[in-house]
Design an enzyme around this catalytic site. Structure first.
Site, PDB file in Angstrom:
ATOM      1  CG  ASN A  50      -1.467   5.372   2.295  1.00  0.00           C
ATOM      2  OD1 ASN A  50      -2.573   5.441   2.210  1.00  0.00           O
ATOM      3  ND2 ASN A  50      -0.987   4.583   3.398  1.00  0.00           N
ATOM      4  CG  ASP A  72      -1.650   1.320   1.503  1.00  0.00           C
ATOM      5  OD1 ASP A  72      -1.687   2.094   0.761  1.00  0.00           O
ATOM      6  OD2 ASP A  72      -2.649   1.320   2.363  1.00  0.00           O
ATOM      7  CG  HIS A  81      -6.485  -1.368   0.935  1.00  0.00           C
ATOM      8  ND1 HIS A  81      -5.602  -0.504   0.272  1.00  0.00           N
ATOM      9  CD2 HIS A  81      -6.775  -0.697   2.454  1.00  0.00           C
ATOM     10  CE1 HIS A  81      -5.373   0.319   1.076  1.00  0.00           C
ATOM     11  NE2 HIS A  81      -5.896   0.286   2.165  1.00  0.00           N
TER      12      HIS A  81
END
Length: 258
Positions: free
Chosen positions: A155, A153, A250
């Site tokens: 971000n 991830d 997710h």
């Protein structure tokens, strides 16, 4: 390389590994049966996990946990035991369990949970410092003849195609100019966003807010990536988003190397 035939690597921000265990995580893993699973946002120390999570049949498990309880954390489950497992060896990032690195000969598989820059960029300096440290680590290992698979991830939604409402999010964490600029520079250093080698179309996302029925409406962001160094390009068999898998905000992503 790692295996003589195909190697499947899945990455998933589970938003709490103890929470996702109750939603069939172990059964899903056994069914999907990847060679390697990279996990982010475990939110637990190993001693807090059930035996069911620590010792999944057929897998070796390695955890990097945050000092702060119930926060951050990464893990790797792998069929074949790695030569070694390391972290970044930088306390400010290791103390949040941001990275777990499995070494298989000349291949490094990294499970990374990039920091959230937070509202008004409150943690942007910390995030960019993490980005630079991870890039330096990858560059040094590529220079030494290693190959890199950096899963996790990030971000960061890199380009307008990577989120449903780019204009409305220009000043929001995950789509700040500084974050996007880092991602561009990361790719310029010789790394590949593997998903985009196979799909140039919009509307493919890996994260959706729990609010406003965002997932049902597919109002999402693509912030989970499997990136590799250029030398692995000819060994990329497939890279996809497993958007039918639920259990977290997710969904997993899957990379297959030949």
């Amino acid at each position: 390389m790692y295996y003589e035939s195909m190697t499947s690597i899945i990455s998933w921000n589970v938003n709490g590994i103890r929470a996702v265990e109750k939603k069939g995580f172990v059964e899903w893993l056994k069914t999907e049966n990847p060679d390697i699973l990279c996990v982010q946002e475990t939110k637990a120390r190993p001693e807090q996990l059930t035996e069911n999570l620590r010792t999944i049949e057929g897998y070796h498990a390695y955890f990097s946990s945050a000092k702060k309880p119930g926060y951050s954390g990464t893990a790797i489950y792998t069929r074949r035991p790695p030569d070694t497992v390391t972290k970044l060896n930088i306390p400010e990032f290791d103390d949040e369990g941001r990275v777990t690195i499995a070494h298989f000969g000349n291949l490094l598989v990294i499970s990374a949970y990039f920091p959230n820059s937070q509202e008004a960029g409150a943690r942007l300096p910390y995030k960019l410092a993490f980005c630079e440290a991870l890039l330096a680590y990858c560059d040094a290992n590529v220079k030494a003849g290693k190959n890199i698979v950096l899963c996790g991830d990030y971000n960061i939604a890199h380009k307008p195609i990577d989120l449903a409402n780019p204009k409305a999010n220009e000043h929001n964490p995950g789509y700040l100019p500084e974050e996007r600029a880092f991602f561009t520079r990361f790719l310029e250093h010789g790394y590949l966003d593997t998903f985009r080698l196979f799909c140039a179309e919009p509307d493919h996302y890996t994260w959706w807010s729990y609010r406003f029925h965002a997932r049902e409406k597919n109002i999402g962001w693509r912030i989970d990536y499997a990136c590799v160094n250029e030398a692995l390009k000819n060994q990329i068999h497939s890279s996809e988003i497993l958007n039918t898998v639920y259990g977290s905000d997710h969904c997993p992503i899957k990379l297959v190397l030949s």
